[in-house]
Every structure is written in C-alpha cells, then in structure tokens.
Motif scaffolding. Structure first.
Motif, PDB file in Angstrom:
ATOM      1  N   UNK A  46       0.680  -0.982  -0.235  1.00  0.00           N
ATOM      2  CA  UNK A  46      -0.059  -0.085   0.032  1.00  0.00           C
ATOM      3  C   UNK A  46       0.957   1.483  -0.366  1.00  0.00           C
ATOM      4  N   UNK A  47       2.108   1.420   1.029  1.00  0.00           N
ATOM      5  CA  UNK A  47       2.760   2.717   0.928  1.00  0.00           C
ATOM      6  C   UNK A  47       3.482   2.504  -0.684  1.00  0.00           C
ATOM      7  N   UNK A  48       3.418   1.380  -1.240  1.00  0.00           N
ATOM      8  CA  UNK A  48       4.391   1.487  -2.313  1.00  0.00           C
ATOM      9  C   UNK A  48       3.473   2.206  -3.420  1.00  0.00           C
ATOM     10  N   UNK A  49       2.205   1.702  -3.404  1.00  0.00           N
ATOM     11  CA  UNK A  49       1.203   2.471  -4.059  1.00  0.00           C
ATOM     12  C   UNK A  49       0.928   3.630  -4.404  1.00  0.00           C
ATOM     13  N   UNK A  50       0.805   4.281  -2.584  1.00  0.00           N
ATOM     14  CA  UNK A  50       0.754   5.769  -2.076  1.00  0.00           C
ATOM     15  C   UNK A  50       1.651   6.688  -3.153  1.00  0.00           C
ATOM     16  N   UNK A  51       3.127   5.721  -2.753  1.00  0.00           N
ATOM     17  CA  UNK A  51       4.048   7.219  -2.890  1.00  0.00           C
ATOM     18  C   UNK A  51       3.971   7.243  -4.320  1.00  0.00           C
ATOM     19  N   UNK A  52       3.098   6.036  -5.614  1.00  0.00           N
ATOM     20  CA  UNK A  52       3.400   5.927  -6.791  1.00  0.00           C
ATOM     21  C   UNK A  52       2.550   7.038  -7.284  1.00  0.00           C
ATOM     22  N   UNK A  53       1.114   6.480  -6.495  1.00  0.00           N
ATOM     23  CA  UNK A  53       0.066   7.754  -6.508  1.00  0.00           C
ATOM     24  C   UNK A  53       0.257   9.281  -6.299  1.00  0.00           C
ATOM     25  N   UNK A  54       1.398   9.677  -5.036  1.00  0.00           N
ATOM     26  CA  UNK A  54       1.761  10.887  -5.112  1.00  0.00           C
ATOM     27  C   UNK A  54       2.509  11.399  -5.632  1.00  0.00           C
ATOM     28  N   UNK A  55       3.528  10.601  -6.635  1.00  0.00           N
ATOM     29  CA  UNK A  55       4.398  11.408  -7.250  1.00  0.00           C
ATOM     30  C   UNK A  55       3.694  12.320  -8.443  1.00  0.00           C
ATOM     31  N   UNK A  56       2.983  10.960  -9.408  1.00  0.00           N
ATOM     32  CA  UNK A  56       2.044  10.465 -10.685  1.00  0.00           C
ATOM     33  C   UNK A  56       1.538  12.343 -10.753  1.00  0.00           C
ATOM     34  N   UNK A  57       0.210  12.515  -9.259  1.00  0.00           N
ATOM     35  CA  UNK A  57      -0.069  13.268  -8.346  1.00  0.00           C
ATOM     36  C   UNK A  57       0.824  14.853  -9.094  1.00  0.00           C
ATOM     37  N   UNK A  58       1.394  14.791  -8.442  1.00  0.00           N
ATOM     38  CA  UNK A  58       2.512  16.130  -8.099  1.00  0.00           C
ATOM     39  C   UNK A  58       3.250  16.567  -9.815  1.00  0.00           C
ATOM     40  N   UNK A  59       3.970  15.603 -10.200  1.00  0.00           N
ATOM     41  CA  UNK A  59       4.059  15.409 -11.402  1.00  0.00           C
ATOM     42  C   UNK A  59       3.071  16.598 -12.668  1.00  0.00           C
ATOM     43  N   UNK A  60       1.720  15.239 -12.492  1.00  0.00           N
ATOM     44  CA  UNK A  60       0.091  16.277 -13.195  1.00  0.00           C
ATOM     45  C   UNK A  60      -0.004  17.579 -12.838  1.00  0.00           C
ATOM     46  N   UNK A  61       0.012  17.860 -11.280  1.00  0.00           N
ATOM     47  CA  UNK A  61      -0.525  18.974 -10.242  1.00  0.00           C
ATOM     48  C   UNK A  61       0.383  19.955 -11.637  1.00  0.00           C
ATOM     49  N   UNK A  62       1.823  19.833 -11.456  1.00  0.00           N
ATOM     50  CA  UNK A  62       2.370  20.773 -11.560  1.00  0.00           C
ATOM     51  C   UNK A  62       2.234  21.104 -13.505  1.00  0.00           C
ATOM     52  N   UNK A  63       2.009  20.441 -14.343  1.00  0.00           N
ATOM     53  CA  UNK A  63       2.531  20.741 -15.250  1.00  0.00           C
ATOM     54  C   UNK A  63       1.188  21.623 -15.909  1.00  0.00           C
ATOM     55  N   UNK A  64       0.507  21.461 -14.958  1.00  0.00           N
ATOM     56  CA  UNK A  64      -0.814  21.890 -15.229  1.00  0.00           C
ATOM     57  C   UNK A  64      -0.665  24.230 -15.589  1.00  0.00           C
ATOM     58  N   UNK A  65      -1.069  24.259 -16.111  1.00  0.00           N
ATOM     59  CA  UNK A  65      -0.808  26.021 -16.743  1.00  0.00           C
ATOM     60  C   UNK A  65      -1.994  27.036 -16.574  1.00  0.00           C
ATOM     61  N   UNK A  66      -2.151  28.156 -16.056  1.00  0.00           N
ATOM     62  CA  UNK A  66      -3.357  29.029 -16.531  1.00  0.00           C
ATOM     63  C   UNK A  66      -2.971  29.795 -17.547  1.00  0.00           C
ATOM     64  N   UNK A  67      -4.705  29.535 -18.428  1.00  0.00           N
ATOM     65  CA  UNK A  67      -4.346  30.263 -19.412  1.00  0.00           C
ATOM     66  C   UNK A  67      -4.900  31.598 -19.546  1.00  0.00           C
ATOM     67  N   UNK A  68      -4.069  32.448 -20.482  1.00  0.00           N
ATOM     68  CA  UNK A  68      -4.882  33.947 -20.484  1.00  0.00           C
ATOM     69  C   UNK A  68      -5.260  34.648 -21.441  1.00  0.00           C
TER      70      UNK A  68
END
Length: 68
Positions: A46-68
């Motif tokens: 479970x901890x391994x899956x949580x680490x994977x989910x957290x890393x993916x969530x952080x990476x995808x969230x960082x790639x989101x940008x505001x459109x002007x």
C-alpha cells in the motif's frame, strides 16, 4: 509550449493544492517504507502504491498552467 516553459509557468491554485497533497502522500509513504521495523507485506504494498500515486499527482499538477 515546451515542457520546460510549462513547468515555469504559473500553476492554478487548485493544482497547487493537489501538488502539495501529492507531495505529502509521497512523503508519508516513503517514511513508512524506510522504517527500520519489519512491516507486513500488505502495508509495504500500500505504501508503494501511495508513493506512486503521490508522485504522479504532483507531476501532473505541476504541469497544469493558467491560460491567459
């Protein structure tokens, strides 16, 4: 837009919150995995899956940008 420009662009507030939760999830799971005590295999899985989910969530969230 290149990936480097995307990472440097401002991130919307909602995705900043998701990124922080992802980092928290990853940190908690990695601390569980690095405990010197022997944990059951289920907890380690479970901890391994949580680490994977957290890393993916952080990476995808960082790639989101505001459109002007």
């Amino acid at each position: 837009m290149s990936i480097f420009e995307r990472m440097k662009s401002p991130t919307p507030r909602f995705f900043q919150i998701l990124r922080n939760w992802g980092l928290l999830l990853t940190g908690v799971s990695l601390s569980l995995l690095s405990l010197p005590a022997q944990l059951p295999d289920t907890v380690n899985a479970i901890a391994g899956y949580m680490a994977l989910a957290g890393a993916v969530l952080s990476g995808v969230s960082q790639a989101a940008v505001e459109q002007e």
